[in-house]
Design a protein around this motif. Structure first.
Motif, PDB file in Angstrom:
ATOM      1  N   ILE A  89       0.870  -1.191   0.000  1.00  0.00           N
ATOM      2  CA  ILE A  89       0.000   0.000   0.000  1.00  0.00           C
ATOM      3  C   ILE A  89       0.904   1.238   0.000  1.00  0.00           C
ATOM      4  O   ILE A  89       1.730   1.410   0.908  1.00  0.00           O
ATOM      5  N   ILE A  90       0.757   2.084  -1.026  1.00  0.00           N
ATOM      6  CA  ILE A  90       1.592   3.288  -1.142  1.00  0.00           C
ATOM      7  C   ILE A  90       0.734   4.531  -0.936  1.00  0.00           C
ATOM      8  O   ILE A  90      -0.263   4.736  -1.639  1.00  0.00           O
ATOM      9  N   PHE A  91       1.116   5.356   0.033  1.00  0.00           N
ATOM     10  CA  PHE A  91       0.485   6.665   0.235  1.00  0.00           C
ATOM     11  C   PHE A  91       1.500   7.733  -0.181  1.00  0.00           C
ATOM     12  O   PHE A  91       2.549   7.872   0.448  1.00  0.00           O
ATOM     13  N   ASP A  92       1.175   8.486  -1.227  1.00  0.00           N
ATOM     14  CA  ASP A  92       2.088   9.540  -1.692  1.00  0.00           C
ATOM     15  C   ASP A  92       1.530  10.913  -1.316  1.00  0.00           C
ATOM     16  O   ASP A  92       0.308  11.089  -1.217  1.00  0.00           O
ATOM     17  N   GLU A  93       2.421  11.872  -1.145  1.00  0.00           N
ATOM     18  CA  GLU A  93       2.058  13.247  -0.723  1.00  0.00           C
ATOM     19  C   GLU A  93       1.177  13.188   0.529  1.00  0.00           C
ATOM     20  O   GLU A  93       0.162  13.873   0.639  1.00  0.00           O
ATOM     21  N   ILE A  94       1.594  12.351   1.479  1.00  0.00           N
ATOM     22  CA  ILE A  94       0.774  12.111   2.679  1.00  0.00           C
ATOM     23  C   ILE A  94       0.700  13.347   3.574  1.00  0.00           C
ATOM     24  O   ILE A  94      -0.193  13.473   4.406  1.00  0.00           O
ATOM     25  N   GLN A  95       1.616  14.315   3.363  1.00  0.00           N
ATOM     26  CA  GLN A  95       1.564  15.528   4.175  1.00  0.00           C
ATOM     27  C   GLN A  95       0.265  16.317   3.919  1.00  0.00           C
ATOM     28  O   GLN A  95      -0.138  17.147   4.720  1.00  0.00           O
ATOM     29  N   GLU A  96      -0.405  16.035   2.787  1.00  0.00           N
ATOM     30  CA  GLU A  96      -1.658  16.738   2.467  1.00  0.00           C
ATOM     31  C   GLU A  96      -2.829  16.188   3.282  1.00  0.00           C
ATOM     32  O   GLU A  96      -3.911  16.757   3.259  1.00  0.00           O
ATOM     33  N   CYS A  97      -2.615  15.069   3.980  1.00  0.00           N
ATOM     34  CA  CYS A  97      -3.691  14.475   4.778  1.00  0.00           C
ATOM     35  C   CYS A  97      -3.135  14.008   6.129  1.00  0.00           C
ATOM     36  O   CYS A  97      -2.783  12.838   6.293  1.00  0.00           O
ATOM     37  N   PRO A  98      -3.022  14.933   7.098  1.00  0.00           N
ATOM     38  CA  PRO A  98      -2.469  14.571   8.419  1.00  0.00           C
ATOM     39  C   PRO A  98      -3.180  13.384   9.069  1.00  0.00           C
ATOM     40  O   PRO A  98      -2.568  12.606   9.788  1.00  0.00           O
ATOM     41  N   GLU A  99      -4.498  13.225   8.776  1.00  0.00           N
ATOM     42  CA  GLU A  99      -5.246  12.097   9.361  1.00  0.00           C
ATOM     43  C   GLU A  99      -4.670  10.770   8.855  1.00  0.00           C
ATOM     44  O   GLU A  99      -4.581   9.801   9.620  1.00  0.00           O
ATOM     45  N   ALA A 100      -4.296  10.733   7.583  1.00  0.00           N
ATOM     46  CA  ALA A 100      -3.712   9.497   7.032  1.00  0.00           C
ATOM     47  C   ALA A 100      -2.365   9.213   7.695  1.00  0.00           C
ATOM     48  O   ALA A 100      -2.042   8.057   8.000  1.00  0.00           O
ATOM     49  N   LEU A 101      -1.588  10.262   7.930  1.00  0.00           N
ATOM     50  CA  LEU A 101      -0.294  10.103   8.605  1.00  0.00           C
ATOM     51  C   LEU A 101      -0.503   9.523   9.999  1.00  0.00           C
ATOM     52  O   LEU A 101       0.201   8.604  10.429  1.00  0.00           O
ATOM     53  N   ASN A 102      -1.508  10.025  10.701  1.00  0.00           N
ATOM     54  CA  ASN A 102      -1.790   9.523  12.048  1.00  0.00           C
ATOM     55  C   ASN A 102      -2.363   8.114  12.046  1.00  0.00           C
ATOM     56  O   ASN A 102      -2.185   7.363  12.994  1.00  0.00           O
ATOM     57  N   THR A 103      -3.054   7.753  10.960  1.00  0.00           N
ATOM     58  CA  THR A 103      -3.628   6.405  10.856  1.00  0.00           C
ATOM     59  C   THR A 103      -2.542   5.330  10.831  1.00  0.00           C
ATOM     60  O   THR A 103      -2.801   4.175  11.164  1.00  0.00           O
ATOM     61  N   LEU A 104      -1.320   5.712  10.464  1.00  0.00           N
ATOM     62  CA  LEU A 104      -0.232   4.727  10.394  1.00  0.00           C
ATOM     63  C   LEU A 104      -0.035   4.020  11.736  1.00  0.00           C
ATOM     64  O   LEU A 104       0.341   2.855  11.781  1.00  0.00           O
TER      65      LEU A 104
END
Length: 430
Positions: A89-104
């Motif tokens: 699973i690749i998340f690119d430009e994850i800085q645009e979605c802080p919630e996705a970063l926290n979901t890690l």
């Protein structure tokens, strides 16, 4: 292009204590390509999500904390089943979605059988603030522009095979020495930005390289105002644009007054921190003593700043290609060579390189190798004169003393002369 970081990713995949992986690095250093290449070569399949291009993705993470549910929804969007251990699973430009970063962190705690890798431009500035990401719940890898060995692998595979075969204290035949020096000169001009290297391979047109470098610098300068958060973007720009004149000073030490007359540390500290965290600048601290452990002797108020890619610094300084290719000596040669060496040394040693300076002497780099301290002198040509370096070696008799230059690979008494093109192999040659 062959990237050495792929080996780190393969180790990450095999690690049973693996956590979701975040790749840091400046924009355009090849993060997206690396993640996709890794997915293609090491997994049955990969799914790719870009938060900058697909705004609707954010709603999945804003409304869900359950990784299983998130994977279900991502499978629907990707149009294929995401399998544990088999799908990357690749998340690119994850800085645009802080919630996705926290979901890690939820992937780490509740669904670690899924392999997740994330990246984004200027992610380092976000990760520098611990509250904005799941500390301790992710693995981190830094990606830089291509080092000289990666550049060589991309541009001349036969010469790269020879380069790889070089061992400690090996005699390098004259024909290969000259060819490697020629490749080194090309690297100073082209640098390690993947777009520049790809353009050189395809077109061999120096004008195209120069245009790409100019456009990259424009992109970076635009980023300063878009992503700076609470840091004054004008000050970030002033620091970035002052680097060439900072390095051109006799001692190269960063001076706040050289950015703006009368400026003090408090005016520009945050801007410098932002540029270093963003991966745009490499900071080299001075040490008050050359003893183990080096970091205990950092002088936090004395440092030099170098640009993360030597080709970009060469362009910013306005050095003509002919100076590098034809002249034995030219203005800014020493600074460009030091920038190159630091770029190759980054990440080789567990402790970042430092430098040493007092009223009477200066050493270009000081390295910590195990418990040993290694003095390093850098010469842009074949010259050997280096009074401070020689005095230190004669007084302290260190087990290792390295001089980088265009001379051949040889021992000169207690000093080992290593050709500049072998800087990326220094650790294995010690």
């Amino acid at each position: 292009m062959k990237r050495n970081a792929i080996e780190d990713l393969i180790k990450w995949k095999a690690d049973k204590d693996r956590k979701p992986l975040v790749i840091r690095g400046a924009r355009q250093v090849g993060k997206t390509w690396l993640m996709k290449e890794f997915g293609q070569t090491c997994y049955d399949t990969f799914v790719y999500f870009n938060f900058d291009e697909e705004d609707e993705l954010k709603s999945i993470f804003e409304g869900n904390k359950n990784p299983q549910r998130i994977v279900e929804l991502l499978s629907m969007i990707a149009g294929e089943k995401i399998e544990p251990d088999k799908t990357l699973i690749i998340f690119d430009e994850i800085q645009e979605c802080p919630e996705a970063l926290n979901t890690l962190k939820y992937f780490k705690e509740k669904a670690n059988e899924y392999h997740v890798v994330a990246a984004g431009s200027l992610l380092g500035t976000l990760l520098a603030k611990p509250k904005s990401y799941p500390v301790g719940m992710v693995n981190l890898i830094d990606l830089y522009p291509l080092t000289f060995d990666e550049f060589l692998a991309a541009t001349d595979s036969a010469l790269y095979s020879y380069y790889k075969s070089i061992r400690r204290e090996q005699t390098i035949e004259e024909i290969f020495h000259h060819r490697l020096l020629e490749a080194y000169n090309n690297y100073l001009i082209i640098g390690g930005m993947p777009e520049c290297v790809a353009s050189w391979i395809e077109h061999h047109d120096p004008k195209k390289i120069s245009q790409i470098q100019r456009e990259l610098i424009e992109v970076y300068e635009n980023d300063f105002s878009k992503h700076n958060g609470s840091v004054n973007s004008g000050r970030i720009l002033m620091v970035f644009r002052s680097i060439v004149s900072q390095l051109a000073k006799p001692n190269e030490k960063f001076m706040y007054g050289a950015v703006r007359t009368g400026a003090r540390a408090r005016d520009f500290e945050e801007a410098i921190e932002w540029l270093v965290s963003a991966g745009m600048l490499n900071r080299l601290y001075s040490v008050s003593k050359m003893e183990h452990p080096l970091s205990a002797f950092d002088r936090l108020d004395a440092f030099k700043l170098f640009v993360f890619d030597t080709g970009l610094l060469k362009h910013m300084a306005g050095i003509d290609n002919s100076a590098i290719l034809l002249k034995n000596d030219y203005q800014f040669k020493g600074q460009l060579t030091e920038n190159y060496v630091l770029q190759q040394l980054r990440g080789q040693f567990e402790v970042a390189p430092r430098y040493y300076a007092d009223k009477n002497s200066e050493l270009d780099f000081v390295l910590q190798f195990g418990t040993e301290i290694v003095p390093v002198e850098v010469k842009g040509g074949e010259a050997k004169a280096a009074p401070s370096f020689k005095k230190y070696v004669s007084d302290k008799k260190p087990p290792y003393a390295i001089r980088f230059s265009k001379r051949g690979y040889r021992r000169d008494g207690m000093i080992t002369n290593i050709p500049l093109y072998l800087a990326a192999k220094l650790k294995e040659l010690l």
